[in-house]
Design a protein around this motif. Structure first.
Motif, short mmCIF file in Angstrom:
data_model
loop_
_atom_site.label_atom_id
_atom_site.label_comp_id
_atom_site.label_asym_id
_atom_site.label_seq_id
_atom_site.Cartn_x
_atom_site.Cartn_y
_atom_site.Cartn_z
N GLU A 273 39.55 -4.45 41.63
CA GLU A 273 39.71 -4.57 43.08
C GLU A 273 38.54 -5.32 43.71
N ARG A 274 37.36 -5.28 43.11
CA ARG A 274 36.19 -5.93 43.70
C ARG A 274 36.27 -7.45 43.62
N LEU A 275 36.97 -7.96 42.59
CA LEU A 275 37.02 -9.41 42.37
C LEU A 275 38.23 -10.08 43.01
N LYS A 276 38.97 -9.38 43.84
CA LYS A 276 40.19 -9.93 44.44
C LYS A 276 39.89 -11.15 45.31
N HIS A 277 38.82 -11.05 46.12
CA HIS A 277 38.51 -12.11 47.09
C HIS A 277 37.35 -12.99 46.62
N GLU A 278 37.05 -12.99 45.33
CA GLU A 278 35.98 -13.83 44.78
C GLU A 278 36.56 -14.92 43.88
N LYS B 234 42.76 -13.85 33.35
CA LYS B 234 43.20 -13.66 34.74
C LYS B 234 43.92 -12.33 34.92
N ARG B 235 44.70 -11.97 33.93
CA ARG B 235 45.42 -10.68 34.01
C ARG B 235 44.44 -9.51 34.06
N GLU B 236 43.36 -9.58 33.29
CA GLU B 236 42.35 -8.52 33.31
C GLU B 236 41.58 -8.51 34.63
N TRP C 39 36.97 -16.90 40.46
CA TRP C 39 36.98 -16.48 39.05
C TRP C 39 36.50 -17.58 38.10
N ASP C 40 35.93 -18.61 38.64
CA ASP C 40 35.54 -19.76 37.81
C ASP C 40 34.49 -19.39 36.76
N ARG C 41 33.59 -18.46 37.12
CA ARG C 41 32.52 -18.09 36.18
C ARG C 41 33.03 -17.28 35.00
N PHE C 42 34.22 -16.67 35.14
CA PHE C 42 34.80 -15.88 34.05
C PHE C 42 35.74 -16.69 33.15
N LEU C 43 36.33 -17.73 33.72
CA LEU C 43 37.33 -18.51 32.97
C LEU C 43 36.65 -19.47 32.00
N PRO C 44 37.20 -19.65 30.82
CA PRO C 44 36.60 -20.59 29.84
C PRO C 44 36.82 -22.04 30.27
#
Length: 392
Positions: A220-225, A213-215, A227-232
């Protein structure tokens, strides 16, 4: 016409626009309260008291002047009662911030939970808040609780240090509680991680998630998206446990306890022996003794009779086989030995051959060679000579 058709909810029907409530305002910002905002002070005195353990007495006595000085700056009075083992804080006429007494209460709570005084005094700042998480009642088994609490700390405190860096909070594990200091957002994360750790969810999973999450926050592009696809996603695997070789059948549950084992007196009452007098008891014991003796004599008689029974055909065969094996092991029979000695005597010059087989038999009795009178006499003479030598 379009404005008339707009449906307004019942809750917002009578709501009016407020001049201080606009989009640019930050509702989470903490307004500062100075002496100018409240020049008259508070109407009434408020106070809080907290007990502390005996082992903290020495440290608190040493650091109390620093605590008194810091609280005096914000208009709060404090007392340390060593007899009762308690700390108290009170508002005064100089107190201008009404919320500072809550901050002072948190301060003495942290001091009683083994937090160092310089660190605990930071809670008086507006940006710093505290949360004391009770973990003692989350699990019953003491051994499991100790192991999971140690898991939260990690080897050489590495897990706790990583947690502090990622949440920007100070975390102190002590006894049955975890004291945390930081922002509201960080405290919320710390509470979730601590409670999950005691409920057998390893803190490394949460630490990995926080690092990702910190990364992602930097992009800036992922601010309003989402993050479920990135989180384990750590799901519990339904792994079948190994079946035991010996399966024990469970006994049927009965709410009643097992029957008590009968005592010696109970057994005597059941048999009727308890109600007999001394003579009747002696007579009964004598009868039992006679019966035992009769049984033993019958058994002994039967054993003696078995030895006189003729052996069966199979037993005779076994005896014959055993005798033949003994012959093979022991060597030649007695008759064979006699025949061989006869041949030797005929061939030897010392023995007379005139007498024939009758003379040879004189030298044998049950397979042993007879000693002649001459040999005996020679042996006797030798003994006499030895005796004379000793006497001399």
């Amino acid at each position: 016409m379009e404005g008339e058709n707009v449906v307004v909810s019942k809750n917002k029907r009578h709501r009016k626009d407020k001049p201080w409530d606009h989009e640019g305002i930050d509702h989470w910002a903490i307004p500062k309260c100075g002496k100018d905002e409240n020049p008259t002070g508070l109407v009434d005195e408020s106070s809080f008291a907290v007990l502390f353990p005996k082992y903290r007495e020495k440290y608190l006595r040493e650091s109390w002047p620093l605590i008194t000085r810091s609280l005096k700056e914000v208009g709060v009075r404090c007392e340390l009662n060593l007899v009762e083992g308690s700390m108290s804080v009170f508002t005064t006429r100089k107190t201008f911030d009404p919320y500072i007494i809550i901050k002072a209460r948190d301060l003495i709570k942290l001091l009683s939970r083994s937090v160092p005084a310089p660190q605990a005094l930071k809670v008086l700042e507006d940006e710093v808040n505290c949360d004391i998480i009770k973990i003692g009642g989350l699990i019953r088994n003491t051994d499991k609780f100790v192991k999971r609490r140690q898991r939260l700390i990690g080897p050489n405190g590495s897990t706790l240090k990583a947690l502090e860096l990622l949440t920007n909070c100070y975390v102190m594990v002590q006894g049955n509680t975890v004291a945390a200091m930081g922002s509201y957002k960080g405290l919320k994360i710390v509470r979730r991680i601590v409670e999950d750790c005691i409920k057998n969810v390893h803190p490394i999973f949460h630490i990995k998630e926080l690092m990702i999450k910190r990364e992602l926050e930097k992009d800036e592009r992922l601010k309003h998206e989402s993050w479920d696809r990135f989180l384990p996603k750590f799901k519990k695997k339904n792994v079948q446990r190994k079946k035991p070789k010996v399966v024990r059948q469970k006994k049927e549950y009965t709410p009643f306890p097992p029957a008590q084992t009968p005592s010696k007196i109970d057994l005597q009452i059941e048999s009727g022996e308890y109600f007999l007098n001394q003579k009747q008891k002696q007579a009964k014991s004598f009868e039992e003794k006679q019966e035992r003796q009769a049984r033993r004599s019958e058994e002994n008689k039967r054993k003696r009779e078995e030895s006189f029974k003729p052996p069966s055909g199979s037993e005779e065969r076994r005896a014959a086989d055993s005798s033949s094996s003994k012959k093979a092991k022991g060597g030649e029979n007695l008759t064979d030995i006699v025949d061989s000695l006869k041949k030797k005597s005929n061939s030897s010059p010392g023995l007379s051959t005139q007498s024939g087989s009758d003379d040879v038999s004189k030298y044998f009795t049950d397979g042993k060679v007879k000693k002649s009178k001459k040999d005996k006499k020679d042996k006797k003479d030798k003994k006499d000579k030895k005796k004379k030598k000793k006497d001399e």
